[in-house]
Design a protein around this motif. Structure first.
Motif, short mmCIF file in Angstrom:
data_model
loop_
_atom_site.label_atom_id
_atom_site.label_comp_id
_atom_site.label_asym_id
_atom_site.label_seq_id
_atom_site.Cartn_x
_atom_site.Cartn_y
_atom_site.Cartn_z
N ARG A 138 0.84 -1.20 0.00
CA ARG A 138 0.00 0.00 0.00
C ARG A 138 0.87 1.25 0.00
O ARG A 138 0.60 2.22 -0.71
N LEU A 139 1.94 1.22 0.79
CA LEU A 139 2.83 2.39 0.85
C LEU A 139 3.50 2.61 -0.50
O LEU A 139 3.63 3.74 -0.97
N VAL A 140 3.96 1.53 -1.11
CA VAL A 140 4.65 1.65 -2.39
C VAL A 140 3.71 2.20 -3.46
O VAL A 140 4.06 3.12 -4.22
N ILE A 141 2.48 1.66 -3.53
CA ILE A 141 1.53 2.10 -4.54
C ILE A 141 1.14 3.57 -4.32
O ILE A 141 1.09 4.37 -5.26
N THR A 142 0.87 3.92 -3.05
CA THR A 142 0.48 5.29 -2.76
C THR A 142 1.61 6.26 -3.07
O THR A 142 1.39 7.34 -3.63
N SER A 143 2.83 5.89 -2.71
CA SER A 143 3.98 6.76 -2.97
C SER A 143 4.21 6.91 -4.47
O SER A 143 4.50 8.00 -4.96
N VAL A 150 4.25 14.44 -9.09
CA VAL A 150 5.52 15.13 -9.33
C VAL A 150 5.78 15.22 -10.83
O VAL A 150 6.23 16.25 -11.34
N GLY A 151 5.48 14.13 -11.54
CA GLY A 151 5.65 14.14 -13.00
C GLY A 151 4.79 15.18 -13.67
O GLY A 151 5.23 15.84 -14.62
N LEU A 152 3.56 15.37 -13.18
CA LEU A 152 2.69 16.39 -13.75
C LEU A 152 3.24 17.79 -13.49
O LEU A 152 3.14 18.68 -14.34
N LEU A 153 3.84 17.97 -12.31
CA LEU A 153 4.45 19.26 -12.01
C LEU A 153 5.55 19.60 -13.00
O LEU A 153 5.66 20.72 -13.50
N ILE A 154 6.37 18.60 -13.29
CA ILE A 154 7.53 18.83 -14.14
C ILE A 154 7.15 18.86 -15.62
O ILE A 154 7.70 19.63 -16.41
N GLY A 155 6.18 18.01 -16.00
CA GLY A 155 5.85 17.81 -17.41
C GLY A 155 5.40 19.06 -18.13
O GLY A 155 5.61 19.19 -19.33
N GLY A 156 4.81 20.00 -17.42
CA GLY A 156 4.31 21.20 -18.07
C GLY A 156 5.33 22.30 -18.23
O GLY A 156 5.01 23.38 -18.73
N ASP A 157 6.58 22.03 -17.83
CA ASP A 157 7.60 23.07 -17.88
C ASP A 157 8.46 22.90 -19.12
O ASP A 157 9.22 21.94 -19.24
N VAL A 158 8.37 23.83 -20.06
CA VAL A 158 9.15 23.73 -21.29
C VAL A 158 10.64 23.88 -21.01
O VAL A 158 11.47 23.47 -21.81
N GLY A 159 10.99 24.44 -19.86
CA GLY A 159 12.40 24.59 -19.54
C GLY A 159 13.12 23.27 -19.42
O GLY A 159 14.32 23.16 -19.70
N VAL A 160 12.38 22.20 -19.03
CA VAL A 160 12.99 20.88 -18.95
C VAL A 160 13.31 20.37 -20.35
O VAL A 160 14.38 19.85 -20.63
N VAL A 161 12.35 20.54 -21.27
CA VAL A 161 12.56 20.09 -22.64
C VAL A 161 13.72 20.83 -23.29
O VAL A 161 14.52 20.26 -24.04
N GLU A 162 13.84 22.10 -22.99
CA GLU A 162 14.88 22.91 -23.59
C GLU A 162 16.21 22.81 -22.83
O GLU A 162 17.18 23.43 -23.22
N GLY A 163 16.23 22.04 -21.75
CA GLY A 163 17.46 21.88 -21.00
C GLY A 163 17.83 23.11 -20.21
O GLY A 163 19.01 23.37 -19.97
N GLY A 164 16.85 23.89 -19.80
CA GLY A 164 17.12 25.11 -19.06
C GLY A 164 17.40 24.87 -17.60
O GLY A 164 17.56 23.74 -17.14
N GLY A 165 17.42 25.98 -16.83
CA GLY A 165 17.76 25.90 -15.43
C GLY A 165 16.75 25.14 -14.60
O GLY A 165 17.06 24.70 -13.50
N GLY A 287 -1.88 18.71 -5.83
CA GLY A 287 -3.03 18.08 -5.17
C GLY A 287 -2.85 16.57 -5.05
O GLY A 287 -3.16 15.98 -4.01
N ILE A 288 -2.34 15.95 -6.11
CA ILE A 288 -2.10 14.50 -6.07
C ILE A 288 -1.06 14.16 -5.02
O ILE A 288 -1.22 13.21 -4.24
N ILE A 289 0.02 14.95 -4.96
CA ILE A 289 1.06 14.71 -3.96
C ILE A 289 0.47 14.79 -2.56
O ILE A 289 0.71 13.93 -1.71
N ILE A 290 -0.31 15.83 -2.31
CA ILE A 290 -0.86 16.05 -0.97
C ILE A 290 -1.83 14.94 -0.59
O ILE A 290 -1.80 14.40 0.52
N VAL A 291 -2.71 14.56 -1.54
CA VAL A 291 -3.67 13.49 -1.25
C VAL A 291 -2.95 12.18 -0.93
O VAL A 291 -3.31 11.45 0.01
N CYS A 292 -1.90 11.89 -1.68
CA CYS A 292 -1.14 10.65 -1.43
C CYS A 292 -0.43 10.71 -0.08
O CYS A 292 -0.35 9.69 0.63
N CYS A 293 0.07 11.87 0.29
CA CYS A 293 0.67 12.01 1.62
C CYS A 293 -0.38 11.76 2.70
O CYS A 293 -0.10 11.12 3.72
N VAL A 294 -1.58 12.26 2.48
CA VAL A 294 -2.66 12.05 3.45
C VAL A 294 -2.99 10.57 3.54
O VAL A 294 -3.17 10.01 4.63
#
Length: 310
Positions: A138-143, A150-165, A287-294
């Motif tokens: 359960r811990l592994v699945i929830t985590s 976290v992936g959704l947080l990062i996925g929307g940032d074009v700076g990652v695709v462009e190799g930015g800071g 929101g997903i991160i927080i719900v999973c922490c809960v």
């Protein structure tokens, strides 16, 4: 090595059996209150200060706060910790904070702040992987679900695709989360007092970041920014870590640690109020991160008593 909460019986602290005594929860919540101001004050401090300057001022403030705490409550004399405890304290304090501020300086502060505060999920994974959890799957699945956020947080940032800071910021934020998770998971296994451990770690941090500041050649910043840096050291770093360590020693580490999900909520609200842009991707991912922490916190995370003192 004796354990802080069991008098050296070899049993690890119970994670999730209960939150512990009446003293544990107020200490944890007070620490979370200080930590929630960390990102918004850092946002203003980093306008004028380099990461090295902020960190040196932080560790100076933290050293003073921890020393004052030990002086005011001399129930246990401050001593230099043994090497393994000192290493853990340095990882937990210096590692967490230095990586966090590198992340603040290099990436979108609202996003990297949420990633850095995903450490309760990593703590749960440590409990599961080390084989001392009730229902580890359960811990592994929830985590894992939390890290989809976290992936959704990062996925929307074009700076990652462009190799930015931003990529540097996200990597540093993950490193900060790892340091805090390891500290939270292991601190209850050491009998050294919180003030001794944190004072030693703060001194190491002050020496390292002070040298870093000198090597950068940066001069003295304006007084208001000095005060920002000192507050970050006295409040979120010094008093926050003291209260958190006290809470972990008096309550169940797994359950207390999951109270930390309130930190990214409060800190993100403060960033939003301060005018920081918060995207819908950050809202959904956070929101997903927080719900999973809960969910991790409401699960039964009992650690079995077969952990060694390491």
């Amino acid at each position: 090595m004796s354990h802080a909460r069991d008098g050296g019986s070899g049993a690890a602290p119970l994670a999730g059996a209960s939150l512990g005594g009446s003293f544990a929860v107020p200490c944890a919540l007070a620490a979370i209150g200080f930590w929630s101001t960390n990102a918004v004050v850092a946002k203003y401090a980093l306008v004028e200060l380099t990461v090295a300057q902020v960190q040196a001022l932080q560790f100076a403030g933290a050293t003073f706060a921890v020393w004052l705490f030990g002086f005011a409550l001399p129930r246990k004399p401050i001593t230099w910790p043994e090497p393994r405890a000192l290493g853990l304290g340095t990882l937990g304090l210096v590692g967490t904070m230095v990586f966090q501020y590198i992340a603040f300086a290099a990436g979108p502060i609202a996003t990297v702040n949420l990633i850095a505060y995903s450490w309760p999920l990593l703590t749960a994974l440590l409990v599961a992987v080390c084989g001392i959890a009730y229902r580890p799957y359960r811990l592994v699945i929830t985590s894992a679900a939390g890290f989809v956020g976290v992936g959704l947080l990062i996925g929307g940032d074009v700076g990652v695709v462009e190799g930015g800071g931003s990529l540097v910021g996200y990597t540093a934020a993950f490193a900060s989360a790892i340091c805090m998770a390891v500290y939270t998971f292991l601190i209850g296994r050491f009998s050294v007092s919180a003030s001794s451990l944190l004072l030693a770690a703060a001194l190491i941090g002050l020496a390292g970041t002070g040298t870093w500041w000198l090597l950068t050649g940066a001069g003295l910043p304006p007084l208001p920014y000095v005060l920002f840096g000192l507050y970050l050291g006295i409040g979120p770093m010094g008093v926050g870590y003291l209260l958190w360590s006290l809470a972990l020693r008096r309550g169940a580490a797994g359950s207390i640690s999951t109270l930390g999900y309130a930190t990214p909520v409060l800190s993100t609200v403060l960033l939003f109020v301060s005018g920081e842009a918060v995207t819908w991707g950050a809202v959904v991912g956070g929101g997903i991160i927080i719900v999973c922490c809960v969910l991790v916190g409401t699960g039964k995370l009992e650690q079995r008593s077969n952990a060694t003192s390491g």
